[in-house]
Motif scaffolding. Structure first.
Motif, PDB file in Angstrom:
ATOM      1  N   GLN A 102       0.776  -1.240  -0.245  1.00  0.00           N
ATOM      2  CA  GLN A 102       0.087  -0.048  -0.017  1.00  0.00           C
ATOM      3  C   GLN A 102       0.745   1.265  -0.104  1.00  0.00           C
ATOM      4  O   GLN A 102       0.541   2.306  -0.776  1.00  0.00           O
ATOM      5  CB  GLN A 102      -1.080   0.024   0.995  1.00  0.00           C
ATOM      6  N   SER A 103       1.918   1.296   0.910  1.00  0.00           N
ATOM      7  CA  SER A 103       2.798   2.399   0.856  1.00  0.00           C
ATOM      8  C   SER A 103       3.591   2.592  -0.472  1.00  0.00           C
ATOM      9  O   SER A 103       3.691   3.714  -1.009  1.00  0.00           O
ATOM     10  CB  SER A 103       3.972   2.197   1.821  1.00  0.00           C
ATOM     11  N   LEU A 104       4.009   1.759  -1.055  1.00  0.00           N
ATOM     12  CA  LEU A 104       4.411   1.577  -2.678  1.00  0.00           C
ATOM     13  C   LEU A 104       3.441   2.193  -3.339  1.00  0.00           C
ATOM     14  O   LEU A 104       3.787   3.175  -4.318  1.00  0.00           O
ATOM     15  CB  LEU A 104       5.101   0.210  -3.010  1.00  0.00           C
ATOM     16  N   ARG A 105       2.372   1.729  -3.388  1.00  0.00           N
ATOM     17  CA  ARG A 105       1.448   2.003  -4.543  1.00  0.00           C
ATOM     18  C   ARG A 105       0.836   3.577  -4.235  1.00  0.00           C
ATOM     19  O   ARG A 105       0.791   4.561  -5.282  1.00  0.00           O
ATOM     20  CB  ARG A 105       0.206   1.109  -4.345  1.00  0.00           C
ATOM     21  N   ASP A 106       0.832   3.931  -2.876  1.00  0.00           N
ATOM     22  CA  ASP A 106       0.431   5.389  -2.745  1.00  0.00           C
ATOM     23  C   ASP A 106       1.714   6.178  -3.167  1.00  0.00           C
ATOM     24  O   ASP A 106       1.591   7.382  -4.019  1.00  0.00           O
ATOM     25  CB  ASP A 106       0.335   5.699  -0.948  1.00  0.00           C
ATOM     26  N   ASP A 107       3.083   5.968  -3.032  1.00  0.00           N
ATOM     27  CA  ASP A 107       4.100   6.607  -3.662  1.00  0.00           C
ATOM     28  C   ASP A 107       4.055   6.673  -5.027  1.00  0.00           C
ATOM     29  O   ASP A 107       4.296   7.952  -5.554  1.00  0.00           O
ATOM     30  CB  ASP A 107       5.284   6.031  -2.918  1.00  0.00           C
ATOM     31  N   ALA A 108       3.723   5.786  -5.622  1.00  0.00           N
ATOM     32  CA  ALA A 108       3.418   5.539  -7.160  1.00  0.00           C
ATOM     33  C   ALA A 108       2.540   6.615  -7.755  1.00  0.00           C
ATOM     34  O   ALA A 108       2.761   7.089  -8.723  1.00  0.00           O
ATOM     35  CB  ALA A 108       3.350   4.229  -7.576  1.00  0.00           C
ATOM     36  N   VAL A 109       1.398   6.427  -6.996  1.00  0.00           N
ATOM     37  CA  VAL A 109       0.348   7.402  -7.427  1.00  0.00           C
ATOM     38  C   VAL A 109       0.631   8.816  -7.531  1.00  0.00           C
ATOM     39  O   VAL A 109       0.403   9.515  -8.357  1.00  0.00           O
ATOM     40  CB  VAL A 109      -1.184   6.946  -6.855  1.00  0.00           C
ATOM     41  N   GLN A 110       1.477   9.126  -6.363  1.00  0.00           N
ATOM     42  CA  GLN A 110       1.725  10.650  -6.146  1.00  0.00           C
ATOM     43  C   GLN A 110       2.831  11.072  -7.270  1.00  0.00           C
ATOM     44  O   GLN A 110       2.801  11.999  -7.628  1.00  0.00           O
ATOM     45  CB  GLN A 110       2.371  10.726  -4.769  1.00  0.00           C
ATOM     46  N   ALA A 111       3.618   9.978  -7.571  1.00  0.00           N
ATOM     47  CA  ALA A 111       4.761  10.418  -8.375  1.00  0.00           C
ATOM     48  C   ALA A 111       4.247  10.519  -9.923  1.00  0.00           C
ATOM     49  O   ALA A 111       4.649  11.355 -10.451  1.00  0.00           O
ATOM     50  CB  ALA A 111       5.626   9.161  -8.573  1.00  0.00           C
ATOM     51  N   VAL A 112       3.150   9.788 -10.329  1.00  0.00           N
ATOM     52  CA  VAL A 112       2.761   9.971 -11.696  1.00  0.00           C
ATOM     53  C   VAL A 112       1.832  11.321 -11.443  1.00  0.00           C
ATOM     54  O   VAL A 112       1.749  11.921 -12.743  1.00  0.00           O
ATOM     55  CB  VAL A 112       1.815   8.679 -12.338  1.00  0.00           C
ATOM     56  N   GLU A 113       1.175  11.439 -10.576  1.00  0.00           N
ATOM     57  CA  GLU A 113       0.359  12.752 -10.435  1.00  0.00           C
ATOM     58  C   GLU A 113       1.130  13.925 -10.657  1.00  0.00           C
ATOM     59  O   GLU A 113       0.849  14.977 -11.441  1.00  0.00           O
ATOM     60  CB  GLU A 113      -0.399  12.659  -9.249  1.00  0.00           C
ATOM     61  N   ARG A 114       2.193  13.884 -10.031  1.00  0.00           N
ATOM     62  CA  ARG A 114       3.071  15.070  -9.896  1.00  0.00           C
ATOM     63  C   ARG A 114       3.733  15.375 -11.267  1.00  0.00           C
ATOM     64  O   ARG A 114       3.725  16.430 -11.629  1.00  0.00           O
ATOM     65  CB  ARG A 114       4.265  14.789  -8.949  1.00  0.00           C
ATOM     66  N   CYS A 115       3.938  14.101 -12.023  1.00  0.00           N
ATOM     67  CA  CYS A 115       4.589  14.389 -13.477  1.00  0.00           C
ATOM     68  C   CYS A 115       3.485  14.756 -14.452  1.00  0.00           C
ATOM     69  O   CYS A 115       3.653  15.753 -15.130  1.00  0.00           O
ATOM     70  CB  CYS A 115       5.169  13.192 -14.040  1.00  0.00           C
ATOM     71  N   ALA A 116       2.189  14.356 -14.151  1.00  0.00           N
ATOM     72  CA  ALA A 116       1.249  14.802 -14.936  1.00  0.00           C
ATOM     73  C   ALA A 116       0.901  16.300 -14.906  1.00  0.00           C
ATOM     74  O   ALA A 116       0.302  16.995 -15.917  1.00  0.00           O
ATOM     75  CB  ALA A 116      -0.137  13.824 -14.729  1.00  0.00           C
ATOM     76  N   GLU A 117       1.061  16.688 -13.631  1.00  0.00           N
ATOM     77  CA  GLU A 117       0.525  18.093 -13.261  1.00  0.00           C
ATOM     78  C   GLU A 117       1.850  19.065 -14.125  1.00  0.00           C
ATOM     79  O   GLU A 117       1.423  20.026 -14.496  1.00  0.00           O
ATOM     80  CB  GLU A 117       0.994  18.430 -11.751  1.00  0.00           C
ATOM     81  N   LYS A 118       2.932  18.509 -14.274  1.00  0.00           N
ATOM     82  CA  LYS A 118       4.069  19.074 -14.694  1.00  0.00           C
ATOM     83  C   LYS A 118       3.611  19.367 -16.385  1.00  0.00           C
ATOM     84  O   LYS A 118       4.413  20.283 -17.075  1.00  0.00           O
ATOM     85  CB  LYS A 118       5.433  18.378 -14.639  1.00  0.00           C
ATOM     86  N   CYS A 119       2.890  18.377 -16.832  1.00  0.00           N
ATOM     87  CA  CYS A 119       2.607  18.427 -18.317  1.00  0.00           C
ATOM     88  C   CYS A 119       1.468  19.404 -18.650  1.00  0.00           C
ATOM     89  O   CYS A 119       1.330  19.683 -19.654  1.00  0.00           O
ATOM     90  CB  CYS A 119       2.232  16.905 -18.700  1.00  0.00           C
ATOM     91  N   GLU A 120       0.662  19.732 -17.703  1.00  0.00           N
ATOM     92  CA  GLU A 120      -0.501  20.597 -17.872  1.00  0.00           C
ATOM     93  C   GLU A 120      -0.126  21.772 -18.621  1.00  0.00           C
ATOM     94  O   GLU A 120       0.742  22.522 -18.280  1.00  0.00           O
ATOM     95  CB  GLU A 120      -1.114  20.900 -16.594  1.00  0.00           C
ATOM     96  N   GLY A 121      -1.036  21.850 -19.731  1.00  0.00           N
ATOM     97  CA  GLY A 121      -0.582  23.414 -20.611  1.00  0.00           C
ATOM     98  C   GLY A 121       0.571  22.990 -21.552  1.00  0.00           C
ATOM     99  O   GLY A 121       0.525  24.112 -22.427  1.00  0.00           O
ATOM    100  N   LYS A 122       1.194  21.948 -21.504  1.00  0.00           N
ATOM    101  CA  LYS A 122       2.236  21.806 -22.480  1.00  0.00           C
ATOM    102  C   LYS A 122       2.029  20.550 -23.434  1.00  0.00           C
ATOM    103  O   LYS A 122       2.449  20.727 -24.407  1.00  0.00           O
ATOM    104  CB  LYS A 122       3.645  21.560 -21.684  1.00  0.00           C
ATOM    105  N   ALA A 123       1.438  19.310 -22.948  1.00  0.00           N
ATOM    106  CA  ALA A 123       1.327  18.452 -23.608  1.00  0.00           C
ATOM    107  C   ALA A 123       0.068  17.496 -22.761  1.00  0.00           C
ATOM    108  O   ALA A 123       0.097  17.783 -21.601  1.00  0.00           O
ATOM    109  CB  ALA A 123       2.339  17.300 -23.888  1.00  0.00           C
ATOM    110  N   SER A 124      -0.474  16.769 -23.572  1.00  0.00           N
ATOM    111  CA  SER A 124      -1.737  15.880 -22.767  1.00  0.00           C
ATOM    112  C   SER A 124      -0.787  14.702 -22.072  1.00  0.00           C
ATOM    113  O   SER A 124       0.337  14.362 -22.331  1.00  0.00           O
ATOM    114  CB  SER A 124      -2.465  15.171 -23.923  1.00  0.00           C
ATOM    115  N   SER A 125      -1.179  14.247 -21.093  1.00  0.00           N
ATOM    116  CA  SER A 125      -0.511  13.197 -20.498  1.00  0.00           C
ATOM    117  C   SER A 125      -1.739  12.092 -19.921  1.00  0.00           C
ATOM    118  O   SER A 125      -2.709  12.208 -19.806  1.00  0.00           O
ATOM    119  CB  SER A 125       0.035  13.806 -19.349  1.00  0.00           C
TER     120      SER A 125
END
Length: 141
Positions: free
Chosen positions: A56-79
């Motif tokens: 559960q801890s690893l999955r929570d970290d993974a979800v946060q990681a992809v969400e953080r990167c997706a936020e970085k893409c906003e306004g620049k490319a679809s993700s």
């Protein structure tokens, strides 16, 4: 420009450097695929009574990681984001094949010797050795 760009993330600050490079390769029609792999070797090594908490801890970290990167893409490319379980380099290569990825953009710390052994080898190195598509490697400070 590349249509489909894969950026594997482990949630580290270095991944943000890789995502910046991926966005430089992206055009208006590009999709940045952000993937985090929950390394099954880590949770399988945990004791039986701790395994669920570790997963559960690893999955929570993974979800946060992809969400953080997706936020970085906003306004620049679809993700698009994905979290999968498995051995990281194998999952990355399988995902790239399944989604007909044009280029994989990932970071490396340039570890050698003991540091490399303690991190179970280089995921980036294994992806490079086995990829059927271009891999852009970003040296992480």
């Amino acid at each position: 420009m590349y249509e489909d760009i894969l950026v594997p993330t482990d949630g580290s600050e270095g991944t943000m450097q890789a995502i910046e490079h991926a966005l430089e390769l992206a055009g208006a029609e590009s999709t940045v695929h952000v993937l985090s792999v929950v390394d099954q070797r880590v949770y399988l090594a945990a004791g039986g009574d701790q395994q669920d908490a570790v997963i559960q801890s690893l999955r929570d970290d993974a979800v946060q990681a992809v969400e953080r990167c997706a936020e970085k893409c906003e306004g620049k490319a679809s993700s698009t984001t994905a979290v999968r379980d498995g051995v990281p380099h194998r999952v990355i290569l399988d995902y790239a094949d399944e989604h007909d990825i044009d280029v994989v953009v990932m970071g490396t710390h340039g570890r050698t010797g003991r540091d490399k052994l303690t991190s179970l080898g280089s995921v980036t190195e294994r992806v490079i050795e086995n990829a059927k598509r271009p891999v852009l490697v970003v040296h992480i400070d």
